[in-house]
Scaffold this motif. Structure first.
Motif, short mmCIF file in Angstrom:
data_model
loop_
_atom_site.label_atom_id
_atom_site.label_comp_id
_atom_site.label_asym_id
_atom_site.label_seq_id
_atom_site.Cartn_x
_atom_site.Cartn_y
_atom_site.Cartn_z
N ASN A 1 0.90 -1.13 -0.08
CA ASN A 1 0.09 -0.06 0.10
C ASN A 1 0.85 1.29 -0.03
O ASN A 1 0.61 2.42 -0.68
CB ASN A 1 -0.95 -0.03 1.10
CG ASN A 1 -1.88 1.10 1.37
OD1 ASN A 1 -1.37 2.14 1.83
ND2 ASN A 1 -2.88 1.09 0.60
N ASN A 2 2.14 1.42 0.78
CA ASN A 2 2.88 2.31 0.84
C ASN A 2 3.80 2.75 -0.31
O ASN A 2 4.34 3.62 -0.46
CB ASN A 2 3.67 2.23 1.96
CG ASN A 2 3.98 3.57 3.01
OD1 ASN A 2 3.23 4.36 2.54
ND2 ASN A 2 4.99 3.57 3.61
N VAL A 3 4.05 1.59 -1.04
CA VAL A 3 4.94 2.00 -2.38
C VAL A 3 4.27 2.93 -3.36
O VAL A 3 4.99 4.01 -3.59
CB VAL A 3 5.21 0.55 -2.85
CG1 VAL A 3 5.83 0.77 -4.37
CG2 VAL A 3 6.23 -0.27 -2.27
N PRO A 4 2.95 2.87 -3.99
CA PRO A 4 2.43 3.86 -4.84
C PRO A 4 2.65 5.26 -3.87
O PRO A 4 2.49 6.27 -4.55
CB PRO A 4 1.12 3.23 -5.10
CG PRO A 4 0.88 2.39 -4.12
CD PRO A 4 2.25 1.79 -3.64
N ASN A 5 2.23 5.23 -2.67
CA ASN A 5 2.22 6.49 -1.92
C ASN A 5 3.53 7.34 -2.02
O ASN A 5 3.51 8.49 -2.34
CB ASN A 5 1.97 6.16 -0.68
CG ASN A 5 0.65 5.61 -0.27
OD1 ASN A 5 -0.42 5.83 -1.01
ND2 ASN A 5 0.40 4.94 0.90
N THR A 6 4.71 6.49 -1.86
CA THR A 6 5.93 7.26 -1.67
C THR A 6 6.31 7.58 -3.18
O THR A 6 6.86 8.57 -3.45
CB THR A 6 6.89 6.17 -1.19
OG1 THR A 6 6.41 5.76 0.11
CG2 THR A 6 8.12 6.89 -1.09
N TYR A 7 5.94 6.50 -4.25
CA TYR A 7 6.53 6.88 -5.60
C TYR A 7 5.88 7.98 -6.20
O TYR A 7 6.36 9.09 -6.57
CB TYR A 7 6.11 5.40 -6.41
CG TYR A 7 6.29 5.55 -7.87
CD1 TYR A 7 7.73 5.51 -8.12
CD2 TYR A 7 5.56 5.96 -8.69
CE1 TYR A 7 8.10 5.40 -9.58
CE2 TYR A 7 5.78 5.87 -10.02
CZ TYR A 7 7.15 5.84 -10.50
OH TYR A 7 7.28 5.90 -11.79
N SER A 8 4.32 8.11 -6.00
CA SER A 8 3.56 9.27 -6.56
C SER A 8 4.08 10.51 -5.48
O SER A 8 3.95 11.73 -6.29
CB SER A 8 2.29 8.87 -6.77
OG SER A 8 2.10 8.02 -7.48
N ALA A 9 4.19 10.68 -4.48
CA ALA A 9 4.39 11.65 -3.69
C ALA A 9 5.55 12.34 -4.09
O ALA A 9 5.91 13.60 -4.48
CB ALA A 9 4.47 11.41 -2.30
N ALA A 10 6.65 11.49 -4.60
CA ALA A 10 7.93 11.89 -5.19
C ALA A 10 7.62 12.89 -6.58
O ALA A 10 8.48 13.76 -7.01
CB ALA A 10 8.98 10.95 -5.27
N LEU A 11 6.80 12.13 -7.29
CA LEU A 11 6.50 12.70 -8.72
C LEU A 11 5.86 14.15 -8.53
O LEU A 11 5.73 15.03 -9.33
CB LEU A 11 5.43 11.74 -9.30
CG LEU A 11 6.21 10.45 -10.09
CD1 LEU A 11 5.18 9.61 -10.56
CD2 LEU A 11 7.21 10.71 -11.02
N SER A 12 4.82 13.98 -7.25
CA SER A 12 3.93 15.50 -7.06
C SER A 12 4.95 16.48 -6.88
O SER A 12 4.99 17.78 -7.09
CB SER A 12 3.22 15.21 -6.19
OG SER A 12 2.23 14.17 -6.40
#
Length: 521
Positions: A357-368
């Motif tokens: 669950n946390n992997v896409p959170n971290t990945y997309s937050a970096a993109l944001s």
């Protein structure tokens, strides 16, 4: 699903940031690879960066993926990814909230979960269809409706959203680790361990994220079935909450407020939904992307949330005491206790399930963070993943004793901004960018040229009206809006996301029509 024209000048590809700064009005026939761009920019770190890229770390950030660089992968990965992301420990407490905070009986909880999860899944699945069509990350797509400034605002909101998801994930994972052998592992250590486990896949990037999520769901789905079976063996009391459930207007308030949390748990993925299929071919059928995303979200989320609601119907004293003492993690430990060592192993798997669950959170937050503007985009994506990891781990350590309050308030507020974000993006797509519409499609080469993007006045004003709708309709512990108060009993009914969507949906077409008429873009 209606198709919209996505145009790109013939023979051109996306420019690098350096070229756009030097020649914003020109276009290139070839694009330097993201690896080469970063190596040139940070030449003093050349050997280190070269080894990172050679080992598979993704260099591309928010730059558009040109059509000739797309990857023809099995679209079923789209379903499996969302299945893994949501068949996790962090989804269980949402179902628990139905009885913990809103005293709903199981039938009312299940009906609310089905209805509001379906609504959130429709919204997120629509956003997902824009990934292959544009080759852009979700936050960059907002530039075509709300301009450069609007994209920056949405990116800040999305960073906070993904951090919020991550904080709840590491706290719950840490709680569960600490409950395996109470007193042997401090909760702080559990939070840090789970945070570290989440860092590796998202640091590496897009392909590693998909590879991990493709398989993670298998074990976790079986674990959820174990919980269901063991809980049933302990004894589900379907009407356990009947004496405590509200009636009349108060019951409506509870359903609407809990429904807003369920909607937020699903629609909360909409600001990142296009991030994970922007490398699919541009001609990928939208209906397939929509369908796979919908069921990849709806099935696991409803199933796991219902499991959480069912576990709260166990009325045996040792189970209620375990929940009172240790929250959801304590309850799960008690449910699995008949299996002794095997149950502790299941708890271990559950604790680390939050990584999916946390992997896409971290990945997309970096993109944001990169979407905030060119200065941020020049810093490699993988560096920002380290910053995000540090932020949510520290926040998780600080807030580790207040999980239920964080989850309830965070998911409610999350549903407010995602509601008007989705409406604005959808209206831009179906009204103004449709074939025959005022703009007739997207010129995708303009994604990083502010002078060719909308000014963003319409999108920002409509978002402000959405915020106003949320304020007058919300019902939180710390504030109840006037409409929310009238719609419910003493504690109000949370109509925040519904009114946020309505206010923005009514005003955006008017503002956007005026913006196009007077600016031409």
């Amino acid at each position: 699903m209606a198709e919209t024209r996505f145009s790109l000048p013939a023979g051109s590809e996306t420019q690098s940031y350096e070229d756009k700064e030097k020649n914003p009005g020109t276009q290139r026939t070839l694009e330097a690879s993201p690896d080469d761009v970063i190596l040139n920019r940070f030449s003093f770190m050349g050997p280190v960066l070269s080894k990172l890229f050679a080992s598979g770390v993704e260099a591309r950030g928010v730059e558009r993926v040109p059509e000739d660089q797309r990857e023809t992968k099995n679209m079923w990965n789209n379903l499996l990814m969302w299945w893994s992301v949501n068949t996790v420990l962090t989804t269980l407490p949402i179902g628990v909230l139905a009885q913990e905070f809103f005293t709903l009986t199981l039938p009312h909880a299940i009906a609310t979960i089905f209805c509001f999860a379906a609504l959130g899944a429709v919204a997120t699945s629509f956003v997902a269809t824009l990934g292959p069509k544009t080759g852009l990350r979700t936050m960059i797509i907002t530039r075509f409706s709300s301009g450069y400034v609007g994209c920056t605002i949405y990116s800040v909101l999305n960073i906070l959203t993904q951090l919020g998801f991550s904080v709840t994930a590491v706290i719950l994972g840490g709680q569960t680790l600490a409950s395996i052998n109470p007193g042997t592992l401090p909760l702080v250590a559990g939070v840090v361990i789970v945070g570290l486990g989440s860092l590796i896949p998202c640091f590496i990037g897009y392909n590693m994220v998909h590879h991990y999520e493709r398989y993670a769901w298998m074990v976790l789905f079986i674990v959820m079935l174990f919980l269901l079976g063991l809980g049933g063996h302990a004894g589900f009391e379907i009407n356990a909450q009947k004496p405590f459930e509200d009636t009349g207007k108060a019951l409506s308030s509870d359903i609407l407020s809990f429904g807003g949390i369920v909607f937020g748990s699903v629609a909360g993925w909409s600001p990142v939904a296009a991030d994970y299929n922007c490398r699919l071919p541009a001609n990928t059928p939208s209906i397939k992307i929509f369908t796979l995303t919908f069921f990849g979200l709806f099935i696991p989320i409803t199933f796991v949330e219902i499991v959480g609601a069912l576990l709260m119907t166990i009325t045996k004293e040792e189970y209620t005491d375990a929940f009172t003492a240790g929250g959801t993690g304590g309850l799960l430990g008690q449910v699995l206790s008949p299996w002794k060592g095997g149950g502790k192993f299941i708890l271990f798997l559950l604790a680390f399930s939050v990584i999916a669950n946390n992997v896409p959170n971290t990945y997309s937050a970096a993109l944001s963070i990169q979407a905030l503007g060119r200065p941020f985009a020049k810093v490699p994506r993988f560096f920002w993943t380290l910053v995000i990891f540090a932020a949510y781990t520290i926040a998780g350590v600080v807030g580790r004793e207040h999980f239920a309050e964080i989850l309830s308030n965070f998911l409610s507020i999350l549903s407010y901004w995602t509601a008007f974000f989705i409406v604005i993006v959808a209206e831009e797509h179906f009204i103004f960018r449709r074939p025959g519409g005022r703009l007739g499609g997207y010129n995708l080469d303009d994604w990083d040229t502010p002078s060719r993007l909308p000014l963003g006045i319409a999108g920002i004003l409509a978002a402000c009206f959405g915020v106003a709708g949320a304020v007058v309709g919300m019902a939180e512990v710390w504030y109840i809006g006037p409409i929310g108060l009238k719609a419910g009993a003493a504690f109000g009914a949370d109509l925040g996301f519904e009114l946020a969507a309505a206010f923005s949906g009514i005003t955006y077409p008017v503002f956007r029509w005026l913006e196009i008429r007077y600016t031409g873009r």
